[in-house]
Design a protein around this motif. Structure first.
Motif, short mmCIF file in Angstrom:
data_model
loop_
_atom_site.label_atom_id
_atom_site.label_comp_id
_atom_site.label_asym_id
_atom_site.label_seq_id
_atom_site.Cartn_x
_atom_site.Cartn_y
_atom_site.Cartn_z
N PRO A 274 2.54 1.06 -4.12
CA PRO A 274 1.66 0.29 -5.01
C PRO A 274 2.29 -0.07 -6.35
O PRO A 274 1.90 -1.05 -6.97
CB PRO A 274 0.43 1.19 -5.18
N TRP A 275 3.26 0.70 -6.80
CA TRP A 275 3.97 0.41 -8.05
C TRP A 275 4.75 -0.89 -7.97
O TRP A 275 5.10 -1.47 -9.00
CB TRP A 275 4.94 1.56 -8.36
N ARG B 37 0.84 -1.20 0.00
CA ARG B 37 0.00 0.00 0.00
C ARG B 37 0.87 1.25 0.00
O ARG B 37 0.51 2.26 -0.61
CB ARG B 37 -0.92 0.01 1.22
N THR C 128 3.98 -3.91 -6.71
CA THR C 128 3.31 -5.21 -6.76
C THR C 128 3.67 -6.04 -8.00
O THR C 128 4.05 -7.21 -7.87
CB THR C 128 1.78 -5.03 -6.65
N ALA D 291 -5.20 -1.28 -5.08
CA ALA D 291 -4.59 -0.10 -5.69
C ALA D 291 -5.47 0.51 -6.76
O ALA D 291 -5.37 1.70 -7.07
CB ALA D 291 -3.23 -0.46 -6.27
N SER D 292 -6.36 -0.30 -7.35
CA SER D 292 -7.21 0.18 -8.43
C SER D 292 -8.57 0.70 -7.95
O SER D 292 -9.33 1.26 -8.74
CB SER D 292 -7.45 -0.94 -9.45
#
Length: 233
Positions: free
Chosen positions: A102-103, A99, A105, A158-159
């Motif tokens: 997030p980039w 979190r 993952t 994240a989305s």
């Protein structure tokens, strides 16, 4: 002669190191996503010429390896005699790290030249499972299943178009306002009776899923226990 305490004195720039390069890259990625990261922008962030970076990192791939290693270093290593508690803590810690970044993952399992924190993390998770009696094959299944859930949830979270309870309520109310009366009754039921209830936290969905996975893995581990004649049940 200007004294060292003169307000107009410019402090010397700290020397460029690999760690400084990676921390600046981390800040760039956290602000603008991994697509914002380039050697040119990184050099600008550090106030140096782009060529200076190559004394500390060979290329962008090495930077990505280092960034992934930083994120793995933020995730709690499983420890303690209770494997379920260890895997639960590790899963929650991984979610929190992803979190924050997030980039990261899609990159976490993509590195062909993993760095020490990355390798240490994988070894510790497997060691915790093996120490709890998981056979090698079941340990592999367990690790794969847990990571698929953790990373999948991180991508989904994240989305989402909301992050706080207030944003959740605002988005849910906006969607419902556009629905015809009586339409989508199951969706309406979910929003009204669950999402919009006081104390709702999307993170609870993550924790519920982890418990289901741990229940299943515990049953699978029990099935490995020797039965009559020393054979697995």
């Amino acid at each position: 002669m200007t004294s060292s305490t003169d307000p107009g004195t410019v402090s010397p720039r700290p020397p460029l190191t690999r760690q400084r390069v990676l921390q600046a890259a981390l800040a760039l990625a956290d602000r603008g996503g991994i697509e914002s990261l380039s050697m040119r922008k990184l050099a600008q962030e550090l106030g140096v010429e782009a060529m200076s970076l190559y004394h500390h990192v060979a290329n962008k791939d090495e930077i990505l390896d280092g960034l992934v290693d930083i994120v793995f270093g933020e995730i709690a290593l499983p420890s303690g005699p209770d494997w379920r508690s260890a895997m639960r803590r590790r899963a929650v810690s991984a979610r929190e790290a992803l979190r924050r970044h997030p980039w990261a993952t899609p990159l976490m399992e993509s590195r062909a030249a993993p760095c020490p924190a990355n390798l240490r993390h994988h070894d510790a998770v497997l060691g915790a499972l093996r120490g709890a009696g998981f056979p090698v094959e079941l340990a592999a299944h367990a690790y794969s299943l847990l990571d698929a859930y953790i990373y999948g949830c991180a991508l989904q979270e994240a989305s989402l178009p909301f992050g706080t309870p207030e944003e959740t309520a605002e988005v849910a109310s906006s969607i419902m306002a556009g629905m015809a009366a009586g339409a989508y009754r199951h969706l309406t039921e979910l929003v009204v009776e669950h999402v919009l209830q006081p104390g709702y936290d999307y993170g609870d969905e993550f924790r519920f899923g982890i418990e289901l996975l741990l229940d299943g893995l515990e049953r699978a581990l029990g099935d490995q226990a020797p039965g009559p004649g020393g054979r697995p049940q």
